[in-house]
Design a protein around this motif. Structure first.
Motif, PDB file in Angstrom:
ATOM      1  N   ARG A  17      11.541 -16.887  68.658  1.00  0.00           N
ATOM      2  CA  ARG A  17      11.819 -16.166  67.432  1.00  0.00           C
ATOM      3  C   ARG A  17      11.186 -16.867  66.229  1.00  0.00           C
ATOM      4  NH1 ARG A  17      18.191 -14.787  65.910  1.00  0.00           N
ATOM      5  NH2 ARG A  17      17.494 -13.550  67.756  1.00  0.00           N
ATOM      6  N   THR A  29       8.592 -15.183  63.825  1.00  0.00           N
ATOM      7  CA  THR A  29       8.485 -15.170  62.292  1.00  0.00           C
ATOM      8  C   THR A  29       7.311 -15.741  61.841  1.00  0.00           C
ATOM      9  OG1 THR A  29      10.836 -15.598  62.431  1.00  0.00           O
ATOM     10  CG2 THR A  29       9.746 -15.982  60.432  1.00  0.00           C
ATOM     11  N   SER A  50       6.544  -9.119  66.183  1.00  0.00           N
ATOM     12  CA  SER A  50       7.699  -9.028  66.739  1.00  0.00           C
ATOM     13  C   SER A  50       8.075 -10.118  67.957  1.00  0.00           C
ATOM     14  CB  SER A  50       7.936  -7.660  67.341  1.00  0.00           C
ATOM     15  OG  SER A  50       7.384  -7.423  68.436  1.00  0.00           O
ATOM     16  N   GLN A  51       9.461 -10.357  68.239  1.00  0.00           N
ATOM     17  CA  GLN A  51       9.586 -11.331  69.319  1.00  0.00           C
ATOM     18  C   GLN A  51       9.111 -10.636  70.642  1.00  0.00           C
ATOM     19  OE1 GLN A  51      13.640 -12.549  68.822  1.00  0.00           O
ATOM     20  NE2 GLN A  51      13.363 -13.970  70.783  1.00  0.00           N
TER      21      GLN A  51
END
Length: 334
Positions: free
Chosen positions: A7, A11, A16-17
């Motif tokens: 994650r 970020t 996106s993850q």
């Protein structure tokens, strides 16, 4: 310091993850652009991100662990095989469990409740092949080292050019005028030693006399066997060809006990090029075997098989290292 997560990578990279998972799981092709994939990898590296292999392996149903079965850890050759295998394994996120057969070459107790549940594959030396029966891992992908390439038991084979090694030994000694040979052969019933014996016999039979004596793979056992074989008698050998450097060390001790000079009265050759080869005096002429390359190729072969691809590779080359334990045949012998 808190370990960065996927994650955190998402970020920092602004993606996106799911994209991070695809890229770091090497499943991004056709779904993520090369530019984005490179950006995610660079971001992960900058953060010091390391994947949680245990969690990933549980999801994939894989332990990413290979078992390397060898006869004994006391033999330097197999320690070097492990070094090579572990190097390749680490580069691919695998671990290697080293399992020496307690009795050297015989069956051993299963160190796992279920080998199949604990491992993804097995790499085994032919000298420890019987151990596989006790491990119960016959359903696992198997790579055999230094073993019969016609066998269908293994998914892949990694072999050394043993017959060519014996050719180099025989030609070296024949060029030095030797015509009476003693083959100090290993008493271990293994394909690799059978190949050496067959090659030596085929190479010498038209040109020289050859006698074979078997000995256990110990200095003491080799010394005793060689001492008995070299006892004064008509037609004593002028050269001893040994299956292993350990056997050669025993042969050198036998020669000294009998008052024979090496190489003036008797030439001695080994196989492996262990550290022992340069520790004895005179230093040993021997066939150098690339042990670390054997381990590297063994692990690479297993990874190839696990990927569903065939493994095809030529035998690894070996070469004779000539030192002071060999020389011209003596002009006259008893």
């Amino acid at each position: 310091m808190t370990r960065p997560t996927s994650r955190d990578v998402a970020t920092a990279a602004g993606v996106s993850q799911a994209t991070v998972s695809l890229v770091l799981g090497d499943k991004w092709r056709g779904r993520v652009s090369e530019r984005t994939a490179a950006h995610v990898r660079d971001t992960a590296a900058g953060l010091g991100y390391r994947p949680n292999l245990a969690a990933r392996n549980l999801r994939l149903g894989s332990t990413r662990t290979a078992l390397l079965v060898v006869p004994a850890l006391t033999n330097e050759f197999f320690a070097r095989v492990y070094t090579g295998a572990a190097r390749v394994a680490a580069a691919h996120g695998f671990g290697v469990v080293l399992y020496p057969s307690p009795d050297g070459t015989g069956p051993a107790r299963d160190p796992f409740a279920s080998a199949r549940a604990a491992l993804d594959g097995v790499i085994a030396s032919s000298m420890a092949a019987h151990t596989l029966e006790a491990l119960g891992g016959d359903a696992l992908p198997l790579v055999m080292l230094d073993s019969d390439p016609t066998s269908t038991t293994a998914a892949a084979h990694v072999n050394l050019a043993m017959a060519d090694g014996m050719r180099q030994v025989a030609e070296h000694l024949l060029r030095n005028g030797h015509r009476r040979f003693l083959h100090l052969a290993s008493a271990v019933d293994s394909w690799t030693f059978h190949v050496r014996a067959e090659a030596l016999s085929a190479l010498l039979s038209p040109h020289a006399e050859l006698r074979t004596v078997r000995a256990p793979l110990t200095v003491h056992g080799a010394r005793t066997a060689a001492e008995n074989a070299l006892a004064p008698s008509p037609g004593r050998p002028t050269a001893i060809v040994c299956d292993d450097d350990i056997l050669a060390a025993g042969a050198c001790k036998a020669a000294r006990r009998l008052g024979l000079r090496i190489p003036e009265d008797l030439s001695v050759t080994g196989f492996d090029d262990l550290a022992l080869a340069t520790a004895v005096e005179p230093e040993l002429t021997t066939v150098r075997l690339p042990a670390e390359h054997v381990g590297e190729h063994g692990m690479t072969a297993l990874l190839t098989v696990l990927d569903g691809a065939p493994w095809n590779a030529p035998d690894l080359p070996v070469h004779l290292v000539v030192r002071d334990s060999t020389g011209p045949a003596p002009a006259t012998t008893p």
